[in-house]
Design a protein around this motif. Structure first.
Motif, short mmCIF file in Angstrom:
data_model
loop_
_atom_site.label_atom_id
_atom_site.label_comp_id
_atom_site.label_asym_id
_atom_site.label_seq_id
_atom_site.Cartn_x
_atom_site.Cartn_y
_atom_site.Cartn_z
N ASP A 41 4.87 17.70 41.48
CA ASP A 41 5.17 18.83 42.36
C ASP A 41 5.74 18.34 43.70
O ASP A 41 5.72 19.04 44.70
N GLU A 42 6.25 17.10 43.69
CA GLU A 42 6.91 16.56 44.87
C GLU A 42 8.24 17.28 45.10
O GLU A 42 8.90 17.67 44.15
N GLY A 43 8.59 17.45 46.34
CA GLY A 43 9.90 18.02 46.66
C GLY A 43 9.81 19.47 47.11
O GLY A 43 8.72 20.04 47.20
N ASP A 44 10.95 20.04 47.41
CA ASP A 44 10.95 21.43 47.82
C ASP A 44 12.23 22.11 47.35
O ASP A 44 13.12 21.49 46.80
N VAL A 45 12.25 23.40 47.54
CA VAL A 45 13.40 24.18 47.11
C VAL A 45 14.07 24.75 48.36
O VAL A 45 13.39 25.24 49.27
N SER A 46 15.39 24.62 48.43
CA SER A 46 16.09 25.21 49.57
C SER A 46 16.71 26.53 49.14
O SER A 46 17.23 26.67 48.03
N ILE A 47 16.56 27.49 50.02
CA ILE A 47 16.89 28.88 49.70
C ILE A 47 17.90 29.41 50.71
O ILE A 47 17.78 29.16 51.91
#
Ligand code: ZN
Length: 176
Positions: A41-47
């Motif tokens: 679950d490393e990381g992120d989402v850019s929106i």
């Protein structure tokens, strides 16, 4: 800085009327349902989303989101990076019936008491975008894991032969 600019909840009617642009990032670890599909679950989402009221007076938002998730490679069973670039065309609706009237190009997002939880909306769109099966590129599989995975496949299938111990157990069960 961008992290703080995303609201937890929003009112799509207000955003559409004001033609708000949402831009920011959410960490993948916040998405409990999505996490079950991922190796990490490393990381992120850019929106990035632009809200507006369309010509038919619908509350809509268009934009995109992008992230890299790690899913299981179905050949070697190790994690493989998967880039997700998701085009978004969202139509905000009051209920299921209202959703059915939405043109096909929009994904319906149901407002609860006039509001939408941003993380829930993003998570649902991400879950739809995660591939059901994924593989490493041709030579990208971990050779050790690959050998293990294929030898497990070639192992004789014991399930088809009756296990003598289970027959014995059945007999015992019938007697008592
Ligand atoms: Zn692989």
């Amino acid at each position: 800085m961008l992290n703080d600019s995303l609201p937890k909840y929003f009112d799509p009617r207000k955003y559409a009327t004001q033609e708000v642009t949402l831009e920011g990032r959410l960490p993948l670890r916040d998405f409990s349902e999505l996490r079950e599909l991922l190796v990490s679950d490393e990381g992120d989402v850019s929106i990035h989303l632009n809200f507006k009221v369309d010509e038919d007076r619908r509350y809509i938002a268009k934009g995109s989101m992008s992230t890299t998730v790690q899913v299981v490679c179905q050949r070697c069973m190790e994690g493989v990076d998967c880039n997700l670039e998701v085009e978004l065309a969202l139509g905000f609706v009051y209920d299921e019936e209202h959703a059915n009237n939405l043109p096909k190009e929009y994904d319906p997002v149901v407002m609860t008491e006039g509001e939408v939880i941003l993380a829930d909306m993003v998570e649902q769109e991400l879950i739809l975008a995660v591939p059901i099966v994924a593989y490493h590129e041709e030579t990208g599989c971990n050779p050790v894991a690959l050998k293990y995975a294929s030898s497990a496949d070639d192992a004789p299938d014991d399930e088809t032969k009756p296990n003598p111990f289970s027959i014995l157990a059945d007999l015992k069960a019938k007697k008592s």
